[in-house]
Design a protein around this motif. Structure first.
Motif, mmCIF file in Angstrom:
data_model
loop_
_atom_site.group_PDB
_atom_site.id
_atom_site.type_symbol
_atom_site.label_atom_id
_atom_site.label_comp_id
_atom_site.label_asym_id
_atom_site.label_seq_id
_atom_site.Cartn_x
_atom_site.Cartn_y
_atom_site.Cartn_z
ATOM 1 N N LEU A 50 0.857 -1.185 0.000
ATOM 2 C CA LEU A 50 0.000 0.000 0.000
ATOM 3 C C LEU A 50 0.891 1.231 0.000
ATOM 4 O O LEU A 50 1.767 1.369 0.864
ATOM 5 C CB LEU A 50 -0.907 -0.006 1.232
ATOM 6 N N ILE A 51 0.668 2.121 -0.959
ATOM 7 C CA ILE A 51 1.508 3.302 -1.115
ATOM 8 C C ILE A 51 0.667 4.560 -0.955
ATOM 9 O O ILE A 51 -0.277 4.794 -1.727
ATOM 10 C CB ILE A 51 2.203 3.307 -2.486
ATOM 11 N N HIS A 52 1.003 5.362 0.067
ATOM 12 C CA HIS A 52 0.394 6.685 0.200
ATOM 13 C C HIS A 52 0.771 7.494 -1.031
ATOM 14 O O HIS A 52 1.948 7.605 -1.387
ATOM 15 C CB HIS A 52 0.901 7.379 1.463
ATOM 16 N N CYS A 53 -0.225 8.057 -1.702
ATOM 17 C CA CYS A 53 0.021 8.734 -2.976
ATOM 18 C C CYS A 53 -0.827 9.991 -3.053
ATOM 19 O O CYS A 53 -2.057 9.915 -2.938
ATOM 20 C CB CYS A 53 -0.302 7.777 -4.130
ATOM 21 N N PHE A 54 -0.192 11.135 -3.213
ATOM 22 C CA PHE A 54 -0.914 12.396 -3.308
ATOM 23 C C PHE A 54 -0.218 13.345 -4.272
ATOM 24 O O PHE A 54 1.013 13.443 -4.268
ATOM 25 C CB PHE A 54 -1.027 13.075 -1.936
ATOM 26 N N TYR A 55 -1.017 13.993 -5.086
ATOM 27 C CA TYR A 55 -0.533 15.018 -6.000
ATOM 28 C C TYR A 55 -1.155 16.334 -5.561
ATOM 29 O O TYR A 55 -2.367 16.510 -5.652
ATOM 30 C CB TYR A 55 -0.934 14.679 -7.439
ATOM 31 N N LYS A 56 -0.319 17.258 -5.081
ATOM 32 C CA LYS A 56 -0.821 18.485 -4.460
ATOM 33 C C LYS A 56 -0.339 19.725 -5.207
ATOM 34 O O LYS A 56 0.761 19.737 -5.770
ATOM 35 C CB LYS A 56 -0.333 18.571 -3.014
ATOM 36 N N VAL A 57 -1.155 20.752 -5.167
ATOM 37 C CA VAL A 57 -0.756 22.042 -5.710
ATOM 38 C C VAL A 57 0.223 22.721 -4.768
ATOM 39 O O VAL A 57 1.237 23.296 -5.184
ATOM 40 C CB VAL A 57 -1.989 22.930 -5.958
ATOM 41 N N VAL A 58 -0.065 22.654 -3.467
ATOM 42 C CA VAL A 58 0.834 23.191 -2.441
ATOM 43 C C VAL A 58 0.978 22.145 -1.345
ATOM 44 O O VAL A 58 0.115 21.295 -1.157
ATOM 45 C CB VAL A 58 0.304 24.512 -1.847
ATOM 46 N N GLY A 59 2.082 22.203 -0.635
ATOM 47 C CA GLY A 59 2.269 21.344 0.522
ATOM 48 C C GLY A 59 2.733 19.936 0.215
ATOM 49 O O GLY A 59 2.645 19.057 1.080
ATOM 50 N N GLN A 60 3.231 19.686 -1.000
ATOM 51 C CA GLN A 60 3.721 18.358 -1.326
ATOM 52 C C GLN A 60 4.914 18.029 -0.438
ATOM 53 O O GLN A 60 5.865 18.807 -0.335
ATOM 54 C CB GLN A 60 4.147 18.290 -2.802
ATOM 55 N N LEU A 61 4.853 16.875 0.234
ATOM 56 C CA LEU A 61 5.981 16.441 1.048
ATOM 57 C C LEU A 61 7.160 16.092 0.143
ATOM 58 O O LEU A 61 6.981 15.686 -1.013
ATOM 59 C CB LEU A 61 5.591 15.241 1.892
ATOM 60 N N TYR B 48 9.206 13.635 -0.079
ATOM 61 C CA TYR B 48 9.274 12.270 -0.609
ATOM 62 C C TYR B 48 7.891 11.673 -0.849
ATOM 63 O O TYR B 48 7.739 10.454 -0.861
ATOM 64 C CB TYR B 48 10.073 11.375 0.336
ATOM 65 N N GLU B 49 6.901 12.507 -1.036
ATOM 66 C CA GLU B 49 5.537 12.021 -1.228
ATOM 67 C C GLU B 49 5.348 11.512 -2.655
ATOM 68 O O GLU B 49 5.559 12.252 -3.621
ATOM 69 C CB GLU B 49 4.537 13.141 -0.926
ATOM 70 N N SER B 50 4.974 10.254 -2.803
ATOM 71 C CA SER B 50 4.823 9.657 -4.124
ATOM 72 C C SER B 50 3.589 10.193 -4.837
ATOM 73 O O SER B 50 2.570 10.492 -4.217
ATOM 74 C CB SER B 50 4.721 8.137 -4.008
ATOM 75 N N THR B 51 3.684 10.288 -6.148
ATOM 76 C CA THR B 51 2.555 10.604 -7.008
ATOM 77 C C THR B 51 2.298 9.403 -7.922
ATOM 78 O O THR B 51 3.021 8.406 -7.883
ATOM 79 C CB THR B 51 2.842 11.850 -7.865
ATOM 80 N N GLY B 52 1.284 9.525 -8.768
ATOM 81 C CA GLY B 52 0.999 8.445 -9.699
ATOM 82 C C GLY B 52 2.171 8.116 -10.601
ATOM 83 O O GLY B 52 2.362 6.960 -11.001
ATOM 84 N N GLU B 53 2.984 9.109 -10.932
ATOM 85 C CA GLU B 53 4.144 8.870 -11.781
ATOM 86 C C GLU B 53 5.157 7.961 -11.083
ATOM 87 O O GLU B 53 5.734 7.062 -11.703
ATOM 88 C CB GLU B 53 4.780 10.200 -12.163
ATOM 89 N N HIS B 54 5.380 8.188 -9.784
ATOM 90 C CA HIS B 54 6.295 7.320 -9.039
ATOM 91 C C HIS B 54 5.756 5.895 -8.961
ATOM 92 O O HIS B 54 6.505 4.923 -9.106
ATOM 93 C CB HIS B 54 6.506 7.877 -7.627
ATOM 94 N N ALA C 93 -7.359 12.137 -8.990
ATOM 95 C CA ALA C 93 -7.568 11.065 -9.966
ATOM 96 C C ALA C 93 -7.182 11.484 -11.370
ATOM 97 O O ALA C 93 -6.689 10.662 -12.157
ATOM 98 C CB ALA C 93 -9.029 10.613 -9.936
ATOM 99 N N TYR C 94 -7.380 12.754 -11.696
ATOM 100 C CA TYR C 94 -7.086 13.209 -13.055
ATOM 101 C C TYR C 94 -5.585 13.203 -13.344
ATOM 102 O O TYR C 94 -5.177 13.201 -14.507
ATOM 103 C CB TYR C 94 -7.679 14.594 -13.285
ATOM 104 N N HIS C 95 -4.785 13.194 -12.308
ATOM 105 C CA HIS C 95 -3.337 13.035 -12.478
ATOM 106 C C HIS C 95 -2.914 11.583 -12.294
ATOM 107 O O HIS C 95 -2.200 11.017 -13.121
ATOM 108 C CB HIS C 95 -2.575 13.921 -11.483
ATOM 109 N N GLY C 96 -3.375 10.952 -11.198
ATOM 110 C CA GLY C 96 -2.871 9.638 -10.826
ATOM 111 C C GLY C 96 -3.374 8.488 -11.674
ATOM 112 O O GLY C 96 -2.608 7.580 -12.024
#
Length: 250
Positions: free
Chosen positions: A125-136, A138-144, A166-169
């Motif tokens: 299970l991978i925590h995955c978030f794509y943010k406009v601001v506040g991206q950690l 080492y926070e994974s996105t759909g690309e990772h 969802a529109y990104h990931g």
């Protein structure tokens, strides 16, 4: 039958956290929860915090064998990450692995862990978030996630939160059949679930909530998607049984 593949014990008072989660399961009709422990450090816990949290999850599984399944939480950047993975699966009987946000999921440190998870047959299970601001950092996105999935096509991956957007990931992992998604944490727009269903179908979506957080709006969004009852059964429990097929018989 309802299986929630993304729940937590929050904080350091584990007995209170267990009571809170079990109460929510009773209230909302959840038969099985897949649980990981998050201590006060949240994103960057100590080694001792990981050890303690994983031990409490293993204990919880033994206390509630019909209702609770566990994730072993692993910090990929820690030199003893492989030891923690082995202990969680081999000794503590965990059903899956969750990666802490200490590296992106496609970092070199994850590769030996991925190979071991394939050997065990357990999902990650991978925590995955794509943010406009506040991206950690080492926070994974759909690309990772997509990078990891292509590198290890036999690794079973559960991308949390629909990738945070969802529109990104979802387009990132659409053509990667070893990646499933959960819709935990319902702070996204209501049209993201229909969009995900359109691109992936019901076979790669799993019911997850981030309990003990908000549940009803999360549940309501999937009930509003125009799909058959057979497809909802896939999402509510049948896909989970397939993903966690190593030791997750219902």
């Amino acid at each position: 039958m309802v299986v929630d593949v993304h729940t937590h014990l929050f904080g350091r008072d584990f007995e209170a956290a267990k009571k809170l989660l079990l109460g929510a399961m009773d209230r909302y009709g959840i038969d099985i929860s897949c649980v990981s422990a998050i201590d006060g450090a949240f994103h960057y816990p100590s080694w001792e915090g990981l050890v303690e949290g994983n031990a409490e999850i293993a204990k919880f599984c033994k206390e509630q064998p019909d209702r609770i399944r566990g994730y072993v939480y692993v910090n990929p950047a820690h030199p003893k990450a492989m030891d923690m993975l082995k202990r969680g699966v081999e000794d503590q009987g965990m059903s899956g692995v969750k990666l802490w946000v200490a590296t992106t999921c496609d970092a070199p440190e994850v590769e030996p862990l991925a190979e071991k998870m394939i050997e065990y047959g357990v999902p990650v299970l991978i925590h995955c978030f794509y943010k406009v601001v506040g991206q950690l950092h080492y926070e994974s996105t759909g690309e990772h996630v997509a990078n990891l999935a292509r590198k290890f096509p036999k690794l079973k991956i559960l991308m949390a939160h629909l990738g945070g957007n969802a529109y990104h990931g979802i387009p990132c992992i659409r053509d990667l059949p070893n990646v499933w998604v959960d819709y935990s944490l319902s702070s996204y727009w209501g049209d993201m679930l229909p969009y995900t269903y359109e691109l992936l179908g019901a076979e790669r979506i799993l019911h997850g909530s981030d309990l003990p957080g908000i549940y009803t709006s999360n549940l309501g969004k999937i009930l509003e998607v125009d799909m058959s009852e057979e497809e909802r059964e896939l999402i509510f429990w049948k896909n989970a049984e397939k993903l966690f097929d190593r030791n997750f018989k219902l």
